[in-house]
Design a protein around this motif. Structure first.
Motif, PDB file in Angstrom:
ATOM      1  N   ARG A   1     -84.447  54.874 -23.496  1.00  0.00           N
ATOM      2  CA  ARG A   1     -84.308  55.438 -24.840  1.00  0.00           C
ATOM      3  C   ARG A   1     -84.222  56.960 -24.801  1.00  0.00           C
ATOM      4  NH1 ARG A   1     -88.426  52.613 -28.959  1.00  0.00           N
ATOM      5  NH2 ARG A   1     -87.280  54.049 -30.325  1.00  0.00           N
ATOM      6  N   GLY A   2     -83.482  57.472 -23.825  1.00  0.00           N
ATOM      7  CA  GLY A   2     -83.328  58.916 -23.724  1.00  0.00           C
ATOM      8  C   GLY A   2     -84.408  59.516 -22.837  1.00  0.00           C
ATOM      9  N   GLU A   3     -85.249  60.363 -23.419  1.00  0.00           N
ATOM     10  CA  GLU A   3     -86.280  61.041 -22.632  1.00  0.00           C
ATOM     11  C   GLU A   3     -87.383  60.098 -22.160  1.00  0.00           C
ATOM     12  OE1 GLU A   3     -87.745  64.286 -24.884  1.00  0.00           O
ATOM     13  OE2 GLU A   3     -85.892  65.448 -24.760  1.00  0.00           O
ATOM     14  N   PHE A   4     -87.486  58.932 -22.756  1.00  0.00           N
ATOM     15  CA  PHE A   4     -88.508  57.970 -22.339  1.00  0.00           C
ATOM     16  C   PHE A   4     -87.909  56.571 -22.431  1.00  0.00           C
ATOM     17  CE2 PHE A   4     -88.891  58.377 -26.890  1.00  0.00           C
ATOM     18  CZ  PHE A   4     -89.164  57.093 -27.341  1.00  0.00           C
ATOM     19  N   GLY A   5     -88.691  55.584 -22.049  1.00  0.00           N
ATOM     20  CA  GLY A   5     -88.230  54.205 -22.114  1.00  0.00           C
ATOM     21  C   GLY A   5     -89.389  53.250 -21.969  1.00  0.00           C
ATOM     22  N   PHE A   6     -89.088  51.940 -22.032  1.00  0.00           N
ATOM     23  CA  PHE A   6     -90.124  50.916 -21.950  1.00  0.00           C
ATOM     24  C   PHE A   6     -89.747  49.857 -20.929  1.00  0.00           C
ATOM     25  CE2 PHE A   6     -90.406  52.654 -26.245  1.00  0.00           C
ATOM     26  CZ  PHE A   6     -91.757  52.972 -26.306  1.00  0.00           C
ATOM     27  N   LEU A   7     -90.762  49.321 -20.283  1.00  0.00           N
ATOM     28  CA  LEU A   7     -90.584  48.232 -19.327  1.00  0.00           C
ATOM     29  C   LEU A   7     -91.159  46.963 -19.943  1.00  0.00           C
ATOM     30  CD1 LEU A   7     -89.494  48.056 -16.370  1.00  0.00           C
ATOM     31  CD2 LEU A   7     -91.873  48.077 -15.624  1.00  0.00           C
ATOM     32  N   TYR A   8     -90.362  45.887 -19.938  1.00  0.00           N
ATOM     33  CA  TYR A   8     -90.775  44.617 -20.532  1.00  0.00           C
ATOM     34  C   TYR A   8     -90.811  43.538 -19.464  1.00  0.00           C
ATOM     35  CZ  TYR A   8     -89.903  46.499 -25.225  1.00  0.00           C
ATOM     36  OH  TYR A   8     -89.937  47.247 -26.378  1.00  0.00           O
ATOM     37  N   LEU A   9     -91.781  42.647 -19.580  1.00  0.00           N
ATOM     38  CA  LEU A   9     -91.802  41.405 -18.817  1.00  0.00           C
ATOM     39  C   LEU A   9     -91.528  40.293 -19.814  1.00  0.00           C
ATOM     40  CD1 LEU A   9     -92.286  39.867 -16.197  1.00  0.00           C
ATOM     41  CD2 LEU A   9     -94.721  39.813 -16.746  1.00  0.00           C
ATOM     42  N   SER A  10     -90.402  39.595 -19.653  1.00  0.00           N
ATOM     43  CA  SER A  10     -89.898  38.709 -20.687  1.00  0.00           C
ATOM     44  C   SER A  10     -89.708  39.542 -21.954  1.00  0.00           C
ATOM     45  CB  SER A  10     -90.852  37.524 -20.897  1.00  0.00           C
ATOM     46  OG  SER A  10     -90.320  36.610 -21.828  1.00  0.00           O
ATOM     47  N   SER A  11     -90.352  39.193 -23.060  1.00  0.00           N
ATOM     48  CA  SER A  11     -90.224  39.989 -24.283  1.00  0.00           C
ATOM     49  C   SER A  11     -91.476  40.799 -24.581  1.00  0.00           C
ATOM     50  CB  SER A  11     -89.933  39.060 -25.473  1.00  0.00           C
ATOM     51  OG  SER A  11     -90.975  38.102 -25.624  1.00  0.00           O
ATOM     52  N   THR A  12     -92.387  40.896 -23.615  1.00  0.00           N
ATOM     53  CA  THR A  12     -93.669  41.570 -23.810  1.00  0.00           C
ATOM     54  C   THR A  12     -93.660  42.945 -23.155  1.00  0.00           C
ATOM     55  OG1 THR A  12     -94.796  39.424 -23.792  1.00  0.00           O
ATOM     56  CG2 THR A  12     -96.160  41.393 -23.484  1.00  0.00           C
ATOM     57  N   PRO A  13     -93.993  44.018 -23.892  1.00  0.00           N
ATOM     58  CA  PRO A  13     -94.023  45.348 -23.277  1.00  0.00           C
ATOM     59  C   PRO A  13     -95.129  45.457 -22.231  1.00  0.00           C
ATOM     60  CG  PRO A  13     -94.908  45.425 -25.515  1.00  0.00           C
ATOM     61  CD  PRO A  13     -94.341  44.058 -25.329  1.00  0.00           C
ATOM     62  N   VAL A  14     -94.834  46.107 -21.131  1.00  0.00           N
ATOM     63  CA  VAL A  14     -95.802  46.322 -20.051  1.00  0.00           C
ATOM     64  C   VAL A  14     -96.289  47.761 -20.059  1.00  0.00           C
ATOM     65  CG1 VAL A  14     -96.129  46.354 -17.545  1.00  0.00           C
ATOM     66  CG2 VAL A  14     -94.812  44.515 -18.616  1.00  0.00           C
ATOM     67  N   CYS A  15     -95.351  48.703 -20.110  1.00  0.00           N
ATOM     68  CA  CYS A  15     -95.704  50.114 -20.080  1.00  0.00           C
ATOM     69  C   CYS A  15     -94.485  50.918 -20.510  1.00  0.00           C
ATOM     70  CB  CYS A  15     -96.167  50.545 -18.681  1.00  0.00           C
ATOM     71  SG  CYS A  15     -94.859  50.414 -17.435  1.00  0.00           S
TER      72      CYS A  15
END
Length: 476
Positions: free
Chosen positions: A276-290
């Protein structure tokens, strides 16, 4: 060195490393430990920063008035090095906990803070499990030459905590039969996130699918097997992300190469990096991890923390629907300013009628319950000065100037927005000012005091004496 002194030093170094590592991964974090070395020993507590104060009744019920916490340890001599102990009775508000038993330490239970803006508690729980493992190892080896190495490991455990959590969760779903290697995936995510293309940060989704499931995907475009871009070629993958930017499409990878482009959904064991530009998210399946930013993983979900505002609104004599609408309006304005990195100042005026503030007034206040007016207000927050919102959920002015006399809580490092808000609220009743900095921190200010200020916990440089018995600590 006596056995007590060695034990105290082990606990101190591991606690210090754990606390420092977690503070970098999320926010400033405290940690505490309950432990009993032998089955007949009293349970002791090491809580140098008073994390457990306020939880004495539950601790007394579980560990002093009952011995149920000792159950299940009869087979320790036949078990592996360490065994994690789950406990439903210790779901303490605002805390994350992990318990363990081992041959070298009969019982230990670690605690740390559950910050409200965490994507997931999973990596932090893995961190606590690793602290328990290292303490058991240090007690077992009694090696004075490596007494501080465990603290160093915990201090730098961020990526490993994310990896351990993902591996554990995927193993629960599909067992050990997996070809996805998590460490290379995490390295690629961080590498791509810090690679610019024509001056722009990465945007779009990169999904990692188990190789055995790739043939079930309907590709929009699939690359020949001998021409698939290597995942470790961060620059190439970053360029390819432009093909899925601002769309529902995803780059599909088998963990080694980019296989193609598809409109696929996540599976039960897929890993997705959402840039998402300057940052982002890591998902396992549809659940956010970090989340990730600046080539580091972190726990934050990048949502504004407006807990203090919720508490203020609950204390006001407002219609419940208006209270809810006020919070939602402010939340969207703060989120918009933070994500667009322009910052803003919001003045929430709970006086009836609203006070006059120097700035651009309006012939007719804008009703912020209307979507078009909210969109206009989001644009007005970009202008210098504050926007003035009344308890009637209307915008009464913008580009407002906040002034007042100097107050003791000013911080020259925070800039004009912050210090002007301190001065203004110190002289105004029924006013709350929310300051959003361009680099995303959110400050809620009332009566000349920043309600969101964080405490700097005192650093302890040694665990000199043996920690007290839990019973004595409760009765202090």
């Amino acid at each position: 060195m006596s056995s007590d002194s060695f034990a105290n030093l082990c606990i101190f170094h591991i606690m210090d490393g754990l606390r420092d590592g977690l503070s970098h991964f999320s926010h400033t974090s405290r940690a505490a430990l309950l432990y009993a070395i032998n089955p007949g020993d009293p349970i002791r507590i090491y809580d140098p920063q008073e994390l457990m104060r306020g939880h004495e009744p539950m601790l007394k019920k579980v560990f002093v008035d009952s011995e149920n916490w000792k159950q299940g340890a009869a087979h320790l001599e036949q078990t592996r090095l360490i065994e994690i102990v789950k406990s439903k009775s210790l779901e303490l508000s605002g805390l994350i906990t992990c318990g363990a038993r081992s041959k070298s330490i009969f019982y230990q239970r670690w605690f740390t803070e559950h910050h409200p803006d965490m994507c997931s508690t999973g990596p932090t729980e893995s961190w606590l499990e690793y602290a328990a493992l290292l303490l058991s190892q240090d007690f077992a080896t009694q090696n004075i030459l490596r007494i501080d190495s465990s603290g160093h490991l915990l201090r730098e455990y961020s990526t490993h905590a994310v990896r351990d959590y993902i591996v554990d969760q995927r193993n629960r779903v599909m067992g050990w039969d997996t070809q996805l290697r998590v460490y290379p995936i995490l390295d690629a995510v961080l590498g791509i996130s810090k690679t610019k293309e024509e001056g722009a940060w990465a945007r779009g989704d990169l999904i990692f699918i188990e190789p055995s499931e790739l043939n079930g995907i309907e590709y929009l475009a699939k690359f020949p097997e001998n021409e698939r871009p290597e995942l470790k070629n961060h620059k190439h993958v970053r360029k390819l992300l432009q093909s899925v930017e601002l769309s529902g499409r995803k780059l599909v990878s088998d963990g080694k190469k980019v296989v193609g482009i598809a409109n696929c959904s996540c599976t039960d064991n897929s890993i997705t990096a959402h840039f998402r530009g300057e940052f982002g998210f890591l998902y396992l399946s549809s659940t956010p991890v970090c989340s990730f930013a600046d080539a580091q993983f972190s726990a934050t979900n990048y949502r504004p923390n407006l807990v203090q505002l919720e508490e203020i609104l609950l204390e006001l004599n407002m219609d419940p629907n208006d209270r809810h609408s006020m919070f939602q309006i402010v939340n969207k304005l703060v989120s918009s300013a933070g994500h667009r990195s322009h910052g803003c100042t919001l003045v929430l005026d709970f006086n009836d009628p609203p006070v006059n503030i120097a700035g651009q007034s309006l012939e007719k206040p804008l009703d912020l319950r209307e979507p078009e007016m909210r969109a206009l207000t989001r644009s007005l927050t970009k202008l210098d000065g504050a926007v003035h919102i009344g308890k009637d959920l209307r915008l009464h002015g913008f580009a407002c100037l906040l002034d007042g006399r100097a107050v003791s809580g000013e911080n020259r490092a925070r800039g004009a927005r912050f210090n002007s808000a301190l001065r203004f609220t110190a002289e105004q009743d029924n006013m709350v000012v929310i300051v959003v900095s361009a680099d995303k921190p959110v400050s809620i200010i009332q009566h000349g005091v920043e309600l969101t200020a964080r405490c700097d916990w005192q650093q302890h440089f040694a665990c000199v004496s043996t920690p007290p018995k839990l019973e004595d600590w409760i009765n202090e």
